[in-house]
Scaffold this motif. Structure first.
Motif, mmCIF file in Angstrom:
data_model
loop_
_atom_site.group_PDB
_atom_site.id
_atom_site.type_symbol
_atom_site.label_atom_id
_atom_site.label_comp_id
_atom_site.label_asym_id
_atom_site.label_seq_id
_atom_site.Cartn_x
_atom_site.Cartn_y
_atom_site.Cartn_z
ATOM 1 N N GLN A 79 0.830 -1.203 0.000
ATOM 2 C CA GLN A 79 0.000 0.000 0.000
ATOM 3 C C GLN A 79 0.868 1.258 0.000
ATOM 4 O OE1 GLN A 79 -3.429 0.425 -0.201
ATOM 5 N NE2 GLN A 79 -3.329 -1.724 -0.783
ATOM 6 N N LEU A 80 1.976 1.210 0.727
ATOM 7 C CA LEU A 80 2.897 2.341 0.774
ATOM 8 C C LEU A 80 3.491 2.599 -0.612
ATOM 9 C CD1 LEU A 80 4.448 4.478 2.375
ATOM 10 C CD2 LEU A 80 6.071 2.682 3.041
ATOM 11 N N ILE A 81 3.884 1.541 -1.295
ATOM 12 C CA ILE A 81 4.436 1.679 -2.648
ATOM 13 C C ILE A 81 3.383 2.263 -3.584
ATOM 14 C CG2 ILE A 81 5.251 0.382 -4.661
ATOM 15 C CD1 ILE A 81 6.558 -1.552 -2.555
ATOM 16 N N GLU A 82 2.162 1.750 -3.492
ATOM 17 C CA GLU A 82 1.085 2.243 -4.345
ATOM 18 C C GLU A 82 0.830 3.731 -4.094
ATOM 19 O OE1 GLU A 82 -3.668 1.440 -4.826
ATOM 20 O OE2 GLU A 82 -2.390 -0.305 -4.511
ATOM 21 N N LEU A 83 0.750 4.115 -2.838
ATOM 22 C CA LEU A 83 0.486 5.509 -2.494
ATOM 23 C C LEU A 83 1.656 6.405 -2.895
ATOM 24 C CD1 LEU A 83 -1.576 7.390 -1.170
ATOM 25 C CD2 LEU A 83 -0.505 6.895 1.035
ATOM 26 N N ALA A 84 2.874 5.967 -2.620
ATOM 27 C CA ALA A 84 4.051 6.755 -2.987
ATOM 28 C C ALA A 84 4.128 6.927 -4.503
ATOM 29 C CB ALA A 84 5.316 6.098 -2.453
ATOM 30 N N THR A 85 3.774 5.881 -5.240
ATOM 31 C CA THR A 85 3.777 5.959 -6.700
ATOM 32 C C THR A 85 2.732 6.963 -7.179
ATOM 33 O OG1 THR A 85 4.542 3.663 -6.892
ATOM 34 C CG2 THR A 85 3.488 4.637 -8.829
ATOM 35 N N GLU A 86 1.512 6.873 -6.616
ATOM 36 C CA GLU A 86 0.446 7.812 -6.987
ATOM 37 C C GLU A 86 0.846 9.254 -6.712
ATOM 38 O OE1 GLU A 86 -3.019 6.629 -4.793
ATOM 39 O OE2 GLU A 86 -3.262 4.770 -5.932
ATOM 40 N N GLN A 87 1.570 9.463 -5.613
ATOM 41 C CA GLN A 87 1.975 10.816 -5.220
ATOM 42 C C GLN A 87 3.280 11.258 -5.877
ATOM 43 O OE1 GLN A 87 2.110 10.799 -0.921
ATOM 44 N NE2 GLN A 87 -0.117 10.766 -0.733
ATOM 45 N N GLY A 88 3.910 10.333 -6.604
ATOM 46 C CA GLY A 88 5.204 10.660 -7.201
ATOM 47 C C GLY A 88 6.279 10.877 -6.152
ATOM 48 N N ASN A 89 6.164 10.182 -5.035
ATOM 49 C CA ASN A 89 7.091 10.350 -3.920
ATOM 50 C C ASN A 89 8.327 9.477 -4.149
ATOM 51 O OD1 ASN A 89 8.437 10.309 -1.427
ATOM 52 N ND2 ASN A 89 6.538 10.572 -0.293
ATOM 53 N N LEU A 93 9.959 5.849 -2.388
ATOM 54 C CA LEU A 93 10.246 4.681 -3.222
ATOM 55 C C LEU A 93 11.736 4.333 -3.162
ATOM 56 C CD1 LEU A 93 7.980 5.480 -6.292
ATOM 57 C CD2 LEU A 93 7.633 3.675 -4.584
ATOM 58 N N ARG A 94 12.575 5.343 -3.179
ATOM 59 C CA ARG A 94 14.022 5.125 -3.087
ATOM 60 C C ARG A 94 14.375 4.497 -1.740
ATOM 61 N NH1 ARG A 94 15.248 9.863 -4.564
ATOM 62 N NH2 ARG A 94 15.295 9.351 -6.758
ATOM 63 N N ARG A 95 13.769 4.978 -0.678
ATOM 64 C CA ARG A 95 14.035 4.437 0.658
ATOM 65 C C ARG A 95 13.679 2.952 0.702
ATOM 66 N NH1 ARG A 95 11.754 3.198 5.578
ATOM 67 N NH2 ARG A 95 9.655 3.292 4.742
ATOM 68 N N LEU A 96 12.503 2.610 0.167
ATOM 69 C CA LEU A 96 12.073 1.214 0.151
ATOM 70 C C LEU A 96 12.965 0.362 -0.751
ATOM 71 C CD1 LEU A 96 8.232 1.849 0.054
ATOM 72 C CD2 LEU A 96 9.510 0.806 1.942
ATOM 73 N N ALA A 97 13.330 0.909 -1.887
ATOM 74 C CA ALA A 97 14.224 0.175 -2.802
ATOM 75 C C ALA A 97 15.571 -0.076 -2.130
ATOM 76 C CB ALA A 97 14.400 0.959 -4.102
ATOM 77 N N ASP A 98 16.064 0.934 -1.411
ATOM 78 C CA ASP A 98 17.339 0.779 -0.704
ATOM 79 C C ASP A 98 17.263 -0.282 0.388
ATOM 80 O OD1 ASP A 98 18.455 2.718 -2.319
ATOM 81 O OD2 ASP A 98 18.392 4.310 -0.798
ATOM 82 N N LEU A 99 16.050 -0.521 0.888
ATOM 83 C CA LEU A 99 15.854 -1.565 1.900
ATOM 84 C C LEU A 99 15.676 -2.944 1.257
ATOM 85 C CD1 LEU A 99 13.423 0.291 4.349
ATOM 86 C CD2 LEU A 99 15.814 -0.344 4.774
#
Length: 114
Positions: A79-89, A93-99
């Motif tokens: 859900q966080l990825i979906e929301l961050a994607t919708e918001q262009g955040n 997304l980078r933080r999650l990818a780095d994890l």
């Protein structure tokens, strides 16, 4: 529901009455009460966790989704990825990818290519 009804419901839930807990979760979800859902979720109630994720996503609450995701909840991460994607955040997304989240890395690549 009156304050005394709510107090009685909370007391019953606190004493382990499953139906009272379920009713409290339903009421909290209807009222958008993240605090009650968070408390019950933190006590290990999976129904409360599911409702908390759903409500946080509906409200656009990145912080709550991040907190749950960082605790290892895969649904919250999605859900966080979906929301961050919708918001262009891109930062989120980078933080999650780095994890190590592959889905976040894919979304980040899509948003930054082109």
């Amino acid at each position: 529901m009156t304050d005394s009804d709510l107090s009685a419901l909370q007391e019953r839930a606190g004493n382990g009455d499953r139906s009272a807990v379920d009713e409290l979760i339903e009421l909290a979800a209807e009222q958008g009460d993240l605090g009650v859902l968070r408390r019950l979720a933190d006590q290990g109630n999976t129904t409360a966790t599911d409702q908390l994720i759903e409500l946080a996503a509906e409200q656009g609450d990145l912080g709550e989704l991040r907190r749950l995701s960082d605790q290892g909840n895969a649904t919250a991460a999605d859900q966080l990825i979906e929301l961050a994607t919708e918001q262009g955040n891109l930062d989120e997304l980078r933080r999650l990818a780095d994890l190590g989240n592959g889905t976040a890395a894919e979304q980040l690549a899509e948003l930054t290519s082109g």
